[in-house]
Design a protein around this motif. Structure first.
Motif, short mmCIF file in Angstrom:
data_model
loop_
_atom_site.label_atom_id
_atom_site.label_comp_id
_atom_site.label_asym_id
_atom_site.label_seq_id
_atom_site.Cartn_x
_atom_site.Cartn_y
_atom_site.Cartn_z
N GLN A 117 -2.57 -1.55 4.16
CA GLN A 117 -2.23 -0.54 5.15
C GLN A 117 -2.97 -0.91 6.42
O GLN A 117 -4.18 -1.15 6.40
CB GLN A 117 -2.68 0.84 4.69
CG GLN A 117 -1.84 1.46 3.59
CD GLN A 117 -0.67 2.27 4.12
OE1 GLN A 117 -0.59 2.53 5.32
NE2 GLN A 117 0.22 2.68 3.24
N ALA A 118 -2.23 -0.96 7.54
CA ALA A 118 -2.81 -1.24 8.85
C ALA A 118 -2.52 -0.04 9.74
O ALA A 118 -1.36 0.24 10.05
CB ALA A 118 -2.20 -2.50 9.44
N VAL A 119 -3.57 0.69 10.15
CA VAL A 119 -3.40 2.01 10.77
C VAL A 119 -4.26 2.14 12.02
O VAL A 119 -5.44 1.76 12.02
CB VAL A 119 -3.79 3.14 9.79
CG1 VAL A 119 -3.43 4.51 10.37
CG2 VAL A 119 -3.12 2.94 8.43
N HIS A 120 -3.67 2.71 13.07
CA HIS A 120 -4.44 3.12 14.24
C HIS A 120 -4.33 4.63 14.38
O HIS A 120 -3.22 5.17 14.47
CB HIS A 120 -3.94 2.45 15.52
CG HIS A 120 -4.70 2.86 16.73
ND1 HIS A 120 -6.02 2.50 16.95
CD2 HIS A 120 -4.35 3.66 17.78
CE1 HIS A 120 -6.43 3.04 18.09
NE2 HIS A 120 -5.45 3.75 18.61
N ASP A 166 -9.08 7.24 18.09
CA ASP A 166 -9.25 5.88 18.59
C ASP A 166 -9.98 5.01 17.56
O ASP A 166 -10.94 4.29 17.86
CB ASP A 166 -10.01 5.88 19.92
CG ASP A 166 -9.90 4.53 20.64
OD1 ASP A 166 -8.93 3.79 20.37
OD2 ASP A 166 -10.80 4.21 21.45
N VAL A 167 -9.51 5.09 16.33
CA VAL A 167 -10.09 4.34 15.21
C VAL A 167 -8.98 3.50 14.58
O VAL A 167 -7.86 3.98 14.36
CB VAL A 167 -10.69 5.30 14.15
CG1 VAL A 167 -11.03 4.55 12.87
CG2 VAL A 167 -11.92 5.99 14.71
N THR A 168 -9.29 2.25 14.30
CA THR A 168 -8.33 1.34 13.66
C THR A 168 -8.90 0.90 12.32
O THR A 168 -10.05 0.47 12.24
CB THR A 168 -8.07 0.11 14.54
OG1 THR A 168 -7.63 0.54 15.83
CG2 THR A 168 -7.02 -0.79 13.92
N VAL A 169 -8.09 1.01 11.28
CA VAL A 169 -8.54 0.65 9.93
C VAL A 169 -7.46 -0.20 9.26
O VAL A 169 -6.28 0.14 9.30
CB VAL A 169 -8.80 1.90 9.06
CG1 VAL A 169 -9.31 1.47 7.68
CG2 VAL A 169 -9.79 2.84 9.73
N VAL A 170 -7.87 -1.29 8.65
CA VAL A 170 -6.99 -2.10 7.81
C VAL A 170 -7.62 -2.18 6.43
O VAL A 170 -8.80 -2.54 6.30
CB VAL A 170 -6.79 -3.52 8.38
CG1 VAL A 170 -5.99 -4.38 7.40
CG2 VAL A 170 -6.09 -3.45 9.73
N ALA A 171 -6.86 -1.84 5.41
CA ALA A 171 -7.34 -1.94 4.03
C ALA A 171 -6.41 -2.87 3.25
O ALA A 171 -5.18 -2.73 3.34
CB ALA A 171 -7.39 -0.58 3.37
N VAL A 172 -7.00 -3.79 2.50
CA VAL A 172 -6.23 -4.75 1.70
C VAL A 172 -6.76 -4.71 0.28
O VAL A 172 -7.97 -4.83 0.06
CB VAL A 172 -6.37 -6.18 2.26
CG1 VAL A 172 -5.42 -7.13 1.51
CG2 VAL A 172 -6.09 -6.22 3.75
N VAL A 173 -5.86 -4.56 -0.68
CA VAL A 173 -6.25 -4.62 -2.09
C VAL A 173 -5.41 -5.70 -2.76
O VAL A 173 -4.29 -5.98 -2.32
CB VAL A 173 -6.07 -3.26 -2.80
CG1 VAL A 173 -6.99 -2.21 -2.18
CG2 VAL A 173 -4.62 -2.78 -2.74
N LEU A 176 -8.21 4.18 0.77
CA LEU A 176 -9.32 3.50 1.44
C LEU A 176 -9.27 3.69 2.95
O LEU A 176 -10.30 3.90 3.60
CB LEU A 176 -9.28 2.00 1.11
CG LEU A 176 -9.59 1.59 -0.32
CD1 LEU A 176 -9.37 0.10 -0.50
CD2 LEU A 176 -11.01 1.97 -0.70
N VAL A 177 -8.05 3.64 3.51
CA VAL A 177 -7.90 3.84 4.96
C VAL A 177 -8.39 5.22 5.37
O VAL A 177 -9.16 5.37 6.33
CB VAL A 177 -6.42 3.65 5.37
CG1 VAL A 177 -6.17 4.22 6.77
CG2 VAL A 177 -6.05 2.17 5.35
N LEU A 178 -7.95 6.25 4.66
CA LEU A 178 -8.34 7.60 5.03
C LEU A 178 -9.83 7.82 4.85
O LEU A 178 -10.48 8.47 5.69
CB LEU A 178 -7.55 8.62 4.20
CG LEU A 178 -6.04 8.67 4.48
CD1 LEU A 178 -5.36 9.70 3.58
CD2 LEU A 178 -5.77 9.00 5.94
#
Length: 301
Positions: free
Chosen positions: A259-262, A267-274, A284-286
């Motif tokens: 999940q790739a989320v802005h 103004d927070v960017t999070v990428v989670a990879v499993v 994980l993103v949340l």
């Protein structure tokens, strides 16, 4: 970046899967800005060589409202996946869709289908008369400094540094896939730093033509609190963890899920990879976004 079988170096390459669609959408919107494509005119007027698209529009392909059948659900395609990976041309992928829906149409109900973006890849190549990978590299990867992102090479998963996916039993799945099976719908490989940088710019609309930002974010509903624009999921309310508007894209392929989320207001960017089927990148993103936006406790008086 962590996986079911130990932790991983953030610079280990992994399959971007459907997050590739954000790159294709950006190129298509830039062609609209240039005038070589239009959002709502019949595609047959611009790309007569792709006859099955003559009654649909760029907007419908970008937002999955063309009515085209998802080739990834076709029995013959699934049979390919069970055999030794071998390359398939985009025309072969599209053929598996057209068996079910011989022609795209305008304004169909939302149905997510890789077929739409394979078709858009063909549209871009027809309009620009260059390979899609050349366009992505020259117009997006190089200018944005994404030096660790590229089209997957067929032998790449055999590299010891590749971030492999596993099934729910812990059996490897990464080798049982050929990048040509996704083409413009998901054939890019990246690293965590590159994808965070891209997701932040894409989520802010910084790489989308400014004149088309409103169109990019004009959405169709997909599920409660979630809608899909022109290559972007837009979430609010419970779906974004109560953190305001989130712009994102997910990707799933051969045991790798991301999940790739802005988060716009935060103004927070999070990428989670499993890297195991059944794992939850969204959770994980949340969790990461809530941690990033939590206020520091006030010191005791």
């Amino acid at each position: 970046l962590s996986g079911a079988h130990g932790s991983a170096d953030p610079r280990r390459p992994f399959r971007m899967a459907s997050v590739t669609k954000t790159f294709v959408a950006t190129l298509v919107l830039r062609e609209v800005e240039r005038g070589s494509l239009t959002l709502d005119g019949p595609l047959g007027e611009k790309v007569p060589s792709l006859g099955f698209l003559r009654h649909t529009t760029v907007r419908d392909l970008l937002r999955h409202t063309s009515g085209l059948f998802p080739y990834e659900e076709d029995p013959d395609f699934r049979a390919w996946q069970r055999r030794t990976p071998e390359p398939k041309a985009p025309d072969a992928l599209l053929a598996r869709s057209l068996v079910h829906t011989p022609e795209a149409r305008k304004g169909a109900p939302f149905r997510y289908a890789n077929t739409n973006y394979v078709a858009l890849g063909q549209v871009l190549e027809a309009v620009r008369k260059e390979p899609l990978d050349t366009l992505v590299a020259r117009e997006l990867l190089a200018p944005e400094g994404l030096h660790e992102t590229h089209a997957e090479r067929p032998d790449e998963p055999h590299s010891p540094g590749f971030f492999h996916g596993f099934d729910a039993r812990g059996e490897p799945r990464g080798h049982a896939h050929h990048p040509s099976w996704l083409y413009a719908a998901g054939h890019l490989v990246t690293t965590l730093p590159d994808l965070v940088a891209w997701t932040r710019k894409y989520g802010k609309g910084a790489v989308v033509p400014s004149a088309l930002t409103k169109e990019w974010l004009t959405t169709v509903p997909t599920e409660p609190d979630v809608a899909y624009g022109l290559g972007v999921f837009v979430s609010r309310g419970e779906a974004s963890g109560g953190l305001g508007e989130a712009r994102s894209h997910a990707g799933d392929v051969a045991g790798t899920h991301l999940q790739a989320v802005h988060f716009v207001e935060a103004d927070v960017t999070v990428v989670a990879v499993v890297n195991q089927d059944g794992a939850d990148p969204e959770g994980l993103v949340l969790a990461a976004a809530r941690a990033a936006t939590a206020k520091e406790p006030e010191p005791p008086k």
